[in-house]
Design an enzyme around this catalytic site. Structure first.
Site, PDB file in Angstrom:
ATOM      1  N   HIS A  74       0.797  -1.227   0.000  1.00 53.51           N
ATOM      2  CA  HIS A  74       0.000   0.000   0.000  1.00 53.51           C
ATOM      3  C   HIS A  74       0.819   1.261   0.000  1.00 53.51           C
ATOM      4  O   HIS A  74       0.407   2.274  -0.541  1.00 53.51           O
ATOM      5  CB  HIS A  74      -1.031  -0.058   1.126  1.00 53.51           C
ATOM      6  CG  HIS A  74      -2.213  -0.781   0.604  1.00 53.51           C
ATOM      7  ND1 HIS A  74      -2.263  -2.136   0.575  1.00 53.51           N
ATOM      8  CD2 HIS A  74      -3.295  -0.321  -0.052  1.00 53.51           C
ATOM      9  CE1 HIS A  74      -3.375  -2.497  -0.050  1.00 53.51           C
ATOM     10  NE2 HIS A  74      -4.013  -1.414  -0.436  1.00 53.51           N
ATOM     11  N   CYS A  96      -8.277  -4.574 -12.317  1.00 53.37           N
ATOM     12  CA  CYS A  96      -7.827  -3.356 -11.630  1.00 53.37           C
ATOM     13  C   CYS A  96      -6.570  -3.554 -10.786  1.00 53.37           C
ATOM     14  O   CYS A  96      -6.142  -2.649 -10.092  1.00 53.37           O
ATOM     15  CB  CYS A  96      -8.952  -2.808 -10.757  1.00 53.37           C
ATOM     16  SG  CYS A  96      -9.393  -3.904  -9.417  1.00 53.37           S
TER      17      CYS A  96
END
Ligand code: PEP
Ligand code: MG
Length: 755
Positions: A367, A680
């Site tokens: 992340h 995605c």
């Protein structure tokens, strides 16, 4: 040490006087070798400095021929001095000439000296040179003498690192302490950054290393250790802290080290040689780093970081400095250097000043990487020991395209990069010029390109790129960067801004995907053996429906009078999808009953990222309105290889037949059911991988903003029919290639596709 001249403490005191004199660095070295030789009753004392070209040059001597200074240069694999530098360990011999590594240099006149004591000159565990004393007699140096010489070497390290020593005017002869470094790691976020090092966790600069009052320093050290132990105990007792920020295991390890007798004894001994408490912490830590950097065992290497942290805590206590880096203003063109950091920590910095990020750890789909990409910050990971090799303010270049990092780059490298940056800017202009060109391949196939987003900073990219919409809005990012749970109103405000920015283009909101590597600092983390396989994403949402419900309510209200597209993350079985959809329906009923406005249309989809769903595709596609493939997770679960673990994340190629077959199965099924499917994951963001996805049937890709231009430029040149004809038989063949990567590369090259 022989007492005649006062021992190590007197020496250190004299050194301090020399350090304070307004003389050149070379004069200082010349004086210091005389002092050391006299103090240690040695006939010889010499300083060798490690040079950029990897050799060791004699910089100062007392006792050897003076004419050899700056002339005697040895390879690092040569002689006893080379061995000390290489191993970063002291060598003490009463009969040096009998040692197999002994090598004799006639110009120095050292053949008459029999005993030898050499210690490495270390800084943050890196060798800067070697300090040697020699005696004519066969003398056995005592432990105290070895210890004292190491302490003295620490003072020399500061002189060498100051960069004030003048070198021979030969390329490569500069002291290695400030040498340019060219390091290779893993490209994490596209872009090139030129700037200056900002250490995310700055080393505590120890300015006073020589003690005035030894008993007082011992007391300070003991008191700091006591406070450290007590603070670790408090953290361990305070469940909240132990479970959230600091991992319990790490704290346990800290406690063990903080009580380690060896560690404490070494620091106390260092004080007894004449150092201040902080000087001794730094010296012991530098020795420990030097030893641990030479270890290959990953477990032990990890412990080095624990010890670094612990030493830093001690130093902070001793110097009375607590503040973190985010409190200091950033320079222009800051390049943040860290072992690793959380996405929230990155967002704490003034983004307008950050040009790059360099990490010792980091992974392509973590992340932090995703946030760096969203912010357009060039990032490179897997640069071993970068924190120990740079100083704050050093010039540095981060090449997030090739994964290279240049520390203190020579002028020509810097110029080449300035050119590169100019060239990239031109390329970006070319991409911008493509903005209104329809996304259609050369043979007329339309490909929809959407953006991945999650923060307000992402929104301007929709207009800049001309994207078809937002294919994945990661709602958890707002939660990850907040210091407390965002209220429903705050959520609503963000979702509304997103819909406004997208205007009439579709936005796919993903409900909270927390757990795994997405930790909320203010939420009690549950200890789990395998967090990626644990209580995360929709599992958490279904078990604690309050959170999910309030988020869905915010989303429904933000989309009043518009279309809302929703997906659920980490669904593992259709039954979970049914339950989640039921929550949405209940919320709709609730809003309707209370007279609130409603979206015009609600489309509910699913993230396909758990392999079990591949065996429920019929059931799934007959229920969902659309699907989105999360290839980051799907690939990690298919190969059972942690996406965030640098050791295994890149072990399996997603372009190998097994993963491509899985992805193709999904695309085929979606098309058979007449349902839209988007990919995605980060795969869509890499032109070569995007090529493969189109070849197996994907017509909608959602990618990071920086990848939009490159992928679009590539697809405009593509003859998709020809590519699909090439790829399809390979996935059906029994005689399959290991990976399709070389074949795709060759196809791209032959057809002039920009990659
Ligand atoms: C994925 O898993 O591919 C995905 C898009 O979700 P995330 O990276 O946020 O887990
Ligand atoms: Mg995922």
């Amino acid at each position: 040490m022989r007492g005649a001249l006062g021992g190590p403490r007197v020496l250190l005191r004299r050194l301090r006087e020399v350090m304070a004199e307004p003389v050149s660095a070379q004069d200082r070295l010349d004086k210091i070798v005389v002092l050391i030789a006299a103090n240690m009753v040695a006939e010889v004392c010499s300083v060798y400095v490690l040079r950029v070209d990897g050799t060791l040059e004699l910089y100062a001597t007392e006792g050897l021929n003076r004419t050899a200074v700056h002339l005697t240069v040895m390879r690092i694999d040569e002689g006893l001095v080379g061995t000390v530098a290489r191993e970063a360990e002291p060598i003490s011999l009463s009969n040096a000439q009998a040692h197999p590594a002994y090598s004799y240099r006639p110009e120095t006149g050292e053949e008459i000296y029999h005993s030898f004591l050499g210690v490495p000159i270390l800084r943050a565990g890196n060798t800067l040179g070697v300090l040697v004393v020699q005696n004519r007699a066969h003398r056995t140096y005592t432990e105290e003498e070895i210890e004292a010489l190491q302490t003295t070497a620490m003072v020399l390290a500061e002189i060498i690192a100051s960069g004030e020593l003048t070198a021979m005017a030969l390329p490569g002869a500069e002291p290695a302490a400030r040498r340019p470094l060219h390091l290779s790691g893993l490209a994490l976020s596209d872009g090139i950054g030129l700037g200056h090092v900002v250490l995310h966790e700055p080393r505590i600069e120890v300015t006073k290393v020589i003690a005035d009052d030894l008993p007082a320093e011992l007391k300070r050290l003991d008191a700091a250790i006591d406070t450290l132990r007590a603070s670790i105990d408090t953290m361990l007792e305070d469940e909240g802290v132990a479970r959230v920020g600091e991992h319990r295991e790490i704290l346990e390890a800290y406690r063990m080290f903080a009580h380690d007798r060896g560690w404490i004894a070494r620091m106390r001994e260092a004080v007894l040689t004449g150092l201040t408490a902080e000087g001794s912490v730094e010296r012991v830590q530098s020795d420990t780093r030097a030893r641990m950097l030479r270890m290959t065992d990953p477990y032990l290497r990890e412990r080095m970081h624990d010890l670094d942290d612990l030493a830093n805590r001690l130093l902070r206590q001793l110097t009375g400095r607590a503040g973190g880096p985010e409190h200091e203003p950033l320079p222009e063109n800051a390049i943040i250097v860290a072992r690793n950091m959380s996405p929230a920590a990155l967002l704490d910095y003034d983004r307008t000043r950050i040009r790059g990020l360099v990490l010792e750890e980091g992974a392509a789909t973590s992340h932090l990487t995703i946030v760096a990409r969203a912010l357009g910050i060039a990032a490179v990971g897997h640069i071993e020991n970068i924190v120990g090799q740079v100083d704050a303010g050093d010039s540095i270049i981060v090449d997030g395209v090739s994964g290279e990092v240049h520390v203190r780059p020579p002028g020509d490298v810097e110029l080449a990069y300035v050119d590169k940056v100019r060239f990239r800017a031109k390329r970006l202009e070319q991409y911008a010029a493509l903005r209104d060109v329809p996304n259609v391949t050369r043979d007329g196939v339309e490909i929809e390109l959407h953006l991945n987003a999650g923060l307000l900073v992402d929104l301007p990219h929709i207009d800049e790129t001309g994207a078809a919409g937002i294919g994945l809005f990661r709602t958890e990012l707002q939660f990850m960067i907040a210091s407390a749970f965002p209220r429903t109103n705050e959520q609503l405000k963000l979702y509304r801004s997103v819909l406004d920015a997208a205007a009439d283009r579709p936005v796919v909101f993903r409900t909270l995907d927390i757990g795994g590597d997405k930790v909320l600092p203010y939420m009690r983390a549950i200890e789990e053996e395998n967090p990626a396989l644990g209580w995360r994403a929709i599992r958490l949402g279904l078990d604690r429906p309050g959170l999910l419900r309030s988020q869905i309510r915010a989303l429904l209200r933000a989309a009043t009078g518009r279309e809302l597209r929703l997906i659920f993350p980490m669904v593992s079985a259709v039954e979970e999808f049914d339950r989640a959809r039921h929550i949405v329906e209940r919320e709709l009923t609730h809003l309707r009953r209370h007279g609130h406005g409603l979206p015009d249309r609600v489309l509910i989809g699913v993230m396909l990222e758990v392999p079990a769903l591949l065996f429920q595709l019929d059931q799934l596609f007959s229920r969902v309105d659309f699907a989105s493939v999360g290839s980051n997770d799907l690939v990690q679960f298919l190969y059972a290889a942690d996406r965030g673990n640098p050791r295994v994340a890149d072990r399996f190629d997603p372009l190998a037949p097994p993963s491509l077959r899985a992805l193709k199965l999904i695309a085929d099924k979606a098309s058979a059911f007449g349902k839209q499917v988007t990919l995605c994951g980060e795969l869509a963001s890499r032109p070569l991988e995007a090529l493969a996805l189109m070849a197996i049937g994907y017509r909608k890709l959602s990618l990071s903003p920086a990848s939009y231009g490159p992928v679009k430029a590539m697809l405009l040149q593509l003859d998709l029919g020809a590519l699909s004809a090439l790829v399809a038989p390979l996935l059906e063949s029994a005689d399959e290639p290991l990976t399709l990567r070389p074949l795709l590369k060759a196809f791209a090259e032959k057809n002039g596709l920009p990659l």
